[in-house]
Design an enzyme around this catalytic site. Structure first.
Site, short mmCIF file in Angstrom:
data_model
loop_
_atom_site.label_atom_id
_atom_site.label_comp_id
_atom_site.label_asym_id
_atom_site.label_seq_id
_atom_site.Cartn_x
_atom_site.Cartn_y
_atom_site.Cartn_z
N ASP A 1 -8.76 0.89 -1.28
CA ASP A 1 -7.57 1.35 -0.56
C ASP A 1 -6.44 1.75 -1.51
O ASP A 1 -6.41 1.33 -2.68
CB ASP A 1 -7.05 0.23 0.35
CG ASP A 1 -7.90 0.04 1.59
OD1 ASP A 1 -9.04 0.55 1.62
OD2 ASP A 1 -7.43 -0.64 2.53
N HIS B 1 -5.85 6.55 5.22
CA HIS B 1 -5.08 5.30 5.11
C HIS B 1 -3.59 5.57 5.33
O HIS B 1 -2.75 4.88 4.76
CB HIS B 1 -5.33 4.66 3.73
CG HIS B 1 -4.98 3.21 3.63
ND1 HIS B 1 -5.22 2.29 4.62
CD2 HIS B 1 -4.37 2.50 2.63
CE1 HIS B 1 -4.79 1.09 4.25
NE2 HIS B 1 -4.26 1.20 3.05
N HIS C 1 -8.94 -2.42 -3.96
CA HIS C 1 -7.86 -1.43 -4.10
C HIS C 1 -7.99 -0.67 -5.41
O HIS C 1 -8.24 -1.27 -6.46
CB HIS C 1 -6.50 -2.12 -4.03
CG HIS C 1 -6.21 -2.72 -2.68
ND1 HIS C 1 -6.77 -3.89 -2.26
CD2 HIS C 1 -5.42 -2.28 -1.66
CE1 HIS C 1 -6.36 -4.16 -1.02
NE2 HIS C 1 -5.53 -3.20 -0.64
ZN LIG Z 1 -3.24 -0.26 1.95
#
Ligand SMILES: [Zn+2]
Length: 330
Positions: A151, A201, A298
């Site tokens: 992400d 996202h 991430h």
């Molecule tokens: Zn995020």
């Protein structure tokens, strides 16, 4: 759940930000939503803008548009119909409602009776896309497979992560922030070329995402998809939407599905964004992963050195454990 602490704020939107912060305060006051005031990312209120935080929830505050009950934002009775995509900024497609070239048509013959207002008006129609509104937390194939998801990129660590994935023949899904994808289309194209997949996202990663207005959620979801597709080039697919911080609601799940995006959750969260230490990231994944699981990691939102170091241990471990790399279910 805040996902990271150092996401750059959108440069110049002071007015909108203040309004959203105010909305956050109202929701926090009425719902006692823990963590709202400390939400990280684009909406973190600054001391200078939080005058209303300390004010008691007076009636004038609660009349500012937020529901005063515990009803979620999604309970509002707006937009039950087909996904009429609100005019996305910079969409180059002309409005379909402007043919006006020919002679005005006579009214259609009355052979087709107007459809009877059936009971279907009370139950929400299925998403026009046919995509499920349910949050998916498992792989497409099941069995001894795993889906890696990254992400908040593209970010500084994305290239190194792509190198690592290639070394182990691993495929992953990248949940990208729209404006970052727009700023670095080359890496979006590299992700595609390597056989990975893309996920929406949001444009700006606002948090708490669940407290956005319907209209704002539509913009964040639909415009981010457009930005990612634009960055990835012709044929780019974006099959999923992951709400920032996992802030899903019935409303934003429906918005996502109407735009062809399956809401994407996860089953393993080692909280790498908080930099808990490489050993912690590794041990959490190793202890919590089950076959068919989706791991949240991430590649943006700050220094991802721990994530990269953990991947160097986790990728060979996954291979040794007999896991095959898969994508999330759609
Ligand atoms: Zn995020």
């Amino acid at each position: 759940m805040p996902e990271h602490t150092t996401s750059p704020r959108p440069p110049s939107r002071p007015r909108r930000r203040r309004r959203l912060v105010a909305g956050c305060v109202v929701v926090a006051a009425s719902l006692a939503l823990a963590g709202c005031g400390t939400a990280n990312g684009a909406l973190r209120p600054e001391p200078s803008t939080t005058v209303s935080v300390t004010a008691p929830p007076t009636s004038s505050t609660s009349s500012a548009g937020a529901p005063s009950s515990g009803a979620p934002v999604s309970a509002r009775p707006s937009a039950p119909g087909p996904a009429s995509k609100p005019a996305a900024p910079r969409s180059g497609t002309p409005s379909p409602a402007a043919p006006r070239s020919g002679t005005p048509k006579p009214p259609p013959p009355a052979t087709t009776p107007t459809p009877a207002p059936a009971a279907a008006t009370t139950t929400p129609a299925p998403p026009v896309s046919g995509v499920s509104t349910a949050v998916v937390r498992s792989t497409a194939s099941g069995g001894r497979t795993v889906a890696l998801t990254f992400d908040d990129g593209p970010g500084r660590a994305t290239g190194e992560i792509l190198d690592l994935l290639a070394r182990y023949g691993a495929k992953a899904t990248f949940c990208q922030i729209g404006r970052q994808a727009a700023a670095d289309p080359a890496v979006v194209k590299r992700i595609r070329a390597a056989g990975h997949r893309l996920c929406d996202h949001s444009v700006n990663h606002p948090q708490p995402f669940a407290s956005l207005t319907h209209e704002k959620a539509v913009y964040e979801i639909s415009a981010a998809k457009d930005m990612i597709v634009q960055a990835g080039g012709p044929g780019t697919e974006v099959p999923w939407f992951r709400a920032p911080g996992g802030g899903f609601t019935a409303d934003n799940q429906r918005v996502a599905a109407d735009h062809g995006l399956r809401p994407l959750g996860w089953s393993v969260d080692p909280r790498d964004w908080s930099r808990p230490g490489v050993a912690s990231i590794v041990s959490t994944v190793q202890s919590q992963l089950r076959p068919g699981g989706v791991i949240l990691l991430h590649d943006g939102g700050g220094d991802r050195g721990q994530t990269v170091a953990a991947l160097k241990q986790l990728l060979p471990w996954l291979v040794a454990q007999g896991y095959r790399f898969d994508f999330p279910a759609r």
